[in-house]
Scaffold this active site. Structure first.
Site, PDB file in Angstrom:
ATOM      1  N   GLU A  90      22.524  57.673  39.179  1.00 14.10           N
ATOM      2  CA  GLU A  90      21.465  58.493  38.567  1.00 14.10           C
ATOM      3  C   GLU A  90      20.101  57.807  38.640  1.00 14.10           C
ATOM      4  O   GLU A  90      19.948  56.660  38.208  1.00 14.10           O
ATOM      5  CB  GLU A  90      21.820  58.804  37.097  1.00 14.10           C
ATOM      6  CG  GLU A  90      20.840  59.777  36.479  1.00 14.10           C
ATOM      7  CD  GLU A  90      21.229  60.258  35.087  1.00 14.10           C
ATOM      8  OE1 GLU A  90      22.361  60.008  34.646  1.00 14.10           O
ATOM      9  OE2 GLU A  90      20.363  60.881  34.450  1.00 14.10           O
ATOM     10  N   LYS A 268      24.547  60.400  25.452  1.00 16.63           N
ATOM     11  CA  LYS A 268      24.748  60.367  26.913  1.00 16.63           C
ATOM     12  C   LYS A 268      23.730  59.414  27.535  1.00 16.63           C
ATOM     13  O   LYS A 268      24.041  58.642  28.435  1.00 16.63           O
ATOM     14  CB  LYS A 268      24.623  61.779  27.502  1.00 16.63           C
ATOM     15  CG  LYS A 268      25.031  61.885  28.970  1.00 16.63           C
ATOM     16  CD  LYS A 268      23.922  61.548  29.962  1.00 16.63           C
ATOM     17  CE  LYS A 268      24.366  61.677  31.401  1.00 16.63           C
ATOM     18  NZ  LYS A 268      23.315  61.257  32.345  1.00 16.63           N
ATOM     19  N   ASP A 284      36.459  49.247  32.475  1.00 15.75           N
ATOM     20  CA  ASP A 284      36.991  50.606  32.392  1.00 15.75           C
ATOM     21  C   ASP A 284      35.967  51.506  31.684  1.00 15.75           C
ATOM     22  O   ASP A 284      35.856  51.499  30.460  1.00 15.75           O
ATOM     23  CB  ASP A 284      38.312  50.539  31.618  1.00 15.75           C
ATOM     24  CG  ASP A 284      39.043  51.867  31.554  1.00 15.75           C
ATOM     25  OD1 ASP A 284      38.385  52.920  31.655  1.00 15.75           O
ATOM     26  OD2 ASP A 284      40.264  51.845  31.377  1.00 15.75           O
ATOM     27  N   HIS A 382      11.616  61.183  36.555  1.00 17.95           N
ATOM     28  CA  HIS A 382      12.709  61.486  37.476  1.00 17.95           C
ATOM     29  C   HIS A 382      12.194  61.964  38.821  1.00 17.95           C
ATOM     30  O   HIS A 382      12.860  61.820  39.824  1.00 17.95           O
ATOM     31  CB  HIS A 382      13.543  62.650  36.906  1.00 17.95           C
ATOM     32  CG  HIS A 382      14.691  62.207  36.061  1.00 17.95           C
ATOM     33  ND1 HIS A 382      15.774  61.554  36.592  1.00 17.95           N
ATOM     34  CD2 HIS A 382      14.947  62.343  34.738  1.00 17.95           C
ATOM     35  CE1 HIS A 382      16.637  61.311  35.626  1.00 17.95           C
ATOM     36  NE2 HIS A 382      16.160  61.777  34.488  1.00 17.95           N
TER      37      HIS A 382
HETATM   38  P1  NAD Z   1      45.378  42.145  32.275  1.00 17.04           P
HETATM   39  O1  NAD Z   1      46.691  42.422  31.664  1.00 17.04           O
HETATM   40  O2  NAD Z   1      45.236  42.262  33.753  1.00 17.04           O
HETATM   41  O3  NAD Z   1      44.878  40.694  31.858  1.00 17.04           O
HETATM   42  C1  NAD Z   1      44.993  40.196  30.562  1.00 17.04           C
HETATM   43  C2  NAD Z   1      45.831  38.955  30.562  1.00 17.04           C
HETATM   44  O4  NAD Z   1      45.155  37.915  31.245  1.00 17.04           O
HETATM   45  C3  NAD Z   1      46.069  38.442  29.171  1.00 17.04           C
HETATM   46  O5  NAD Z   1      47.166  39.086  28.613  1.00 17.04           O
HETATM   47  C4  NAD Z   1      46.274  36.942  29.398  1.00 17.04           C
HETATM   48  O6  NAD Z   1      47.635  36.643  29.584  1.00 17.04           O
HETATM   49  C5  NAD Z   1      45.542  36.674  30.717  1.00 17.04           C
HETATM   50  N1  NAD Z   1      44.307  35.852  30.554  1.00 17.04           N
HETATM   51  C6  NAD Z   1      43.896  34.857  31.380  1.00 17.04           C
HETATM   52  N2  NAD Z   1      42.750  34.339  30.972  1.00 17.04           N
HETATM   53  C7  NAD Z   1      42.386  34.997  29.866  1.00 17.04           C
HETATM   54  C8  NAD Z   1      41.278  34.905  28.955  1.00 17.04           C
HETATM   55  N3  NAD Z   1      40.303  34.006  29.120  1.00 17.04           N
HETATM   56  N4  NAD Z   1      41.232  35.784  27.934  1.00 17.04           N
HETATM   57  C9  NAD Z   1      42.200  36.697  27.764  1.00 17.04           C
HETATM   58  N5  NAD Z   1      43.275  36.806  28.554  1.00 17.04           N
HETATM   59  C10 NAD Z   1      43.373  35.962  29.603  1.00 17.04           C
HETATM   60  O7  NAD Z   1      44.222  43.032  31.681  1.00 17.04           O
HETATM   61  P2  NAD Z   1      43.978  43.752  30.319  1.00 17.04           P
HETATM   62  O8  NAD Z   1      42.615  43.357  29.887  1.00 17.04           O
HETATM   63  O9  NAD Z   1      45.090  43.557  29.348  1.00 17.04           O
HETATM   64  O10 NAD Z   1      43.964  45.281  30.783  1.00 17.04           O
HETATM   65  C11 NAD Z   1      42.827  45.859  31.353  1.00 17.04           C
HETATM   66  C12 NAD Z   1      43.226  46.987  32.291  1.00 17.04           C
HETATM   67  O11 NAD Z   1      44.078  47.908  31.618  1.00 17.04           O
HETATM   68  C13 NAD Z   1      42.046  47.782  32.757  1.00 17.04           C
HETATM   69  O12 NAD Z   1      42.159  47.934  34.161  1.00 17.04           O
HETATM   70  C14 NAD Z   1      42.226  49.151  32.084  1.00 17.04           C
HETATM   71  O13 NAD Z   1      41.676  50.170  32.883  1.00 17.04           O
HETATM   72  C15 NAD Z   1      43.711  49.249  31.980  1.00 17.04           C
HETATM   73  N6  NAD Z   1      44.295  50.168  30.984  1.00 17.04           N
HETATM   74  C16 NAD Z   1      43.548  50.862  30.081  1.00 17.04           C
HETATM   75  C17 NAD Z   1      44.162  51.714  29.168  1.00 17.04           C
HETATM   76  C18 NAD Z   1      43.298  52.427  28.162  1.00 17.04           C
HETATM   77  O14 NAD Z   1      42.134  52.121  28.028  1.00 17.04           O
HETATM   78  N7  NAD Z   1      43.823  53.397  27.409  1.00 17.04           N
HETATM   79  C19 NAD Z   1      45.549  51.845  29.171  1.00 17.04           C
HETATM   80  C20 NAD Z   1      46.287  51.111  30.096  1.00 17.04           C
HETATM   81  C21 NAD Z   1      45.664  50.262  31.006  1.00 17.04           C
END
Ligand code: NAD
Length: 432
Positions: A90, A268, A284, A382
């Site tokens: 945008e 928005k 996300d 714009h």
């Molecule tokens: P992930 O599971 O890929 O990574 C998280 C893991 O990384 C942690 O559990 C930990 O074991 C490890 N880790 C390593 N270094 C870390 C640090 N410094 N801090 C924290 N953890 C560390 O990712 P996530 O963040 O659990 O999930 C994010 C993804 O899930 C996004 O892609 C999102 O789109 C997706 N998702 C979203 C939804 C929703 O929003 N409703 C539902 C399901 C999945």
């Protein structure tokens, strides 16, 4: 009237599509849609997102979608000078942040804080005759629950995160009573969706066993109201065009505060900035947007995410508060090379610092929108880029784009038909 029988022999049922190589998938799509060779070539090139990475991020990949990244300049967050990458299609969004940031530099820029990286996962318990007793039975197991959750993600615990607390609520629903357990988990530098979802899945059978009920859904809530980011800034009246502009902006804000139709567009605009930095860092955007809008409606009336007031010195103060479940590890944040590069520009090594920048950009964006709306209107800003878009839509290429855009802006009619006519006239003149 009887439905017409389809004579279309094309089928979207392509068995084994997901198992094909990317270019073979593209070939199948090209055949289905009758794509020209040039369109196929366009999809075949994945730009600066290597094919092997794109294919690991989502399913059935055929290509990539490039979105421009613009840099917001002039930004100061918590005393730190920072250049902020924003990914958006945008026009005016990036310029608006630059403008707003410039006008509050003399009062120190944006100051932020946050409530810590706490995510909530929900476990739904159904088929339960005595929900109040079940609730207490779950609460009694807090230390067992901590152990089960932390055993699920020892790395998170090692990093200083992990289980924090539980909340258990009894809901009366159209399907009978339900007992909802909230797992509150410190997810450190991750957004934490996978982390907390896995904990909820591992804990659910235990909750069923302890209570005699049946566990059903096990998933995080995007209303991440334990992971709230806050931003505030002050714009001196003299830096924004005086008391008249300030009061016009206040009147615009009061409109949003009183009317959900206006508040939706107000928010928005805030999300223009928030989603752009969220996307640029591989986070996300849907999770952030769902959380923001639910938070905006938490009082029962959909309301602005920002609040504005006039200080005793007659200056304009703005504050923003919203849930921001952002990570710098996990999901696409680590896997996407552009996301990593954007974090590098901002020199961000902690999810909370990213939260600060994103909240700051949301507030700056809102300032710019309120000011534009309350003074010259948004279209003026714009128009320059919009005119270029219209010129391209009319078929202008290369130097023609600027020339046609200039003509449109000058004539005051930024329309495709006008652009097409002018383009034809110019090309004819050149041909003669
Ligand atoms: P992930 O599971 O890929 O990574 C998280 C893991 O990384 C942690 O559990 C930990 O074991 C490890 N880790 C390593 N270094 C870390 C640090 N410094 N801090 C924290 N953890 C560390 O990712 P996530 O963040 O659990 O999930 C994010 C993804 O899930 C996004 O892609 C999102 O789109 C997706 N998702 C979203 C939804 C929703 O929003 N409703 C539902 C399901 C999945």
């Amino acid at each position: 009237m009887a439905a017409k029988k389809s004579t279309n022999r094309k089928t979207s049922r392509i068995a084994g599509f997901h198992k094909l190589e990317r270019l073979a998938r593209l070939e199948a799509v090209a055949k289905f849609a009758g794509l020209k060779a040039a369109t196929k070539k366009h999809f075949a090139e994945t730009g600066n997102l290597p094919s092997e990475i794109a294919e690991r991020l989502i399913e059935n990949v055929i290509g990539t979608m490039n979105v421009p990244i613009g840099i917001a300049t002039n930004v100061i967050v918590d005393g730190r000078e920072i250049l902020v990458p924003m990914a958006t299609e945008e026009s005016s969004v990036v310029a608006a942040v630059c403008n707003a940031a410039k006008q509050c530099r003399n009062s120190g820029g944006v100051t932020t804080s946050n409530s810590g990286p706490l995510m909530i996962a929900q476990i739904q318990l159904i088929d339960i005759a005595d929900p109040e007793t079940a609730r207490q039975k779950i609460l009694e197991r807090k230390s067992d629950i901590a152990g089960i959750c932390n055993a699920t993600d020892p790395l998170l615990v090692e990093l200083g995160g992990g289980f924090e607390d539980i909340e258990v609520r009894v809901l009366q629903t159209a399907g009978g009573p339900m007992v909802i357990t909230h797992l509150i988990v410190d997810t450190r530098d991750a957004m934490g969706a996978n982390a907390v979802n896995t904990m909820a899945e591992n804990l659910a059978p235990h909750i069923a066993k302890w209570t005699g009920g049946r566990t059903h859904l096990r998933i995080l809530t995007n209303l991440a109201d334990r992971r709230v980011a806050r931003a505030r800034a002050l714009w001196k009246a003299k830096s924004i065009g005086g008391a008249k502009v300030r009061d016009a902006m206040m009147a615009a804000y009061h409109f949003a505060a009183a009317d959900p139709y206006r508040a939706t567009t107000h928010n928005k605009g805030i999300m223009n900035g928030i989603s752009a930095v969220t996307l640029a860092t591989g986070n996300d955007t849907r999770a952030i947007e769902a959380g923001a809008h639910a938070f905006a409606a938490r009082s029962g009336q959909y309301s602005p995410l920002t609040r504005w007031e006039v200080t005793k010195d007659g200056d304009l103060a703005g504050v923003l508060e919203l849930p921001l479940a952002l990570g710098i590890v996990g999901g696409a944040t680590r896997a996407h090379p552009t996301a990593q590069a954007c974090l590098e520009i901002m020199d961000i090594n902690k999810a909370e610092d990213l939260q600060s920048v994103v909240a700051a950009v949301g507030l700056l964006q809102n300032f710019a929108a309120l000011k534009a709306l309350a003074t010259v209107g948004v279209q003026k800003g714009h128009m320059a880029l919009h005119a270029q878009n219209i010129a391209m839509m009319a078929g202008a290429v290369g130097a023609e784009i600027d020339a046609i855009a200039k003509f449109l802006t000058k004539s005051g009619t930024v329309r495709q038909d006008v652009a097409e006519k002018e383009l034809a006239r110019r090309r004819n003149k050149i041909a003669k």
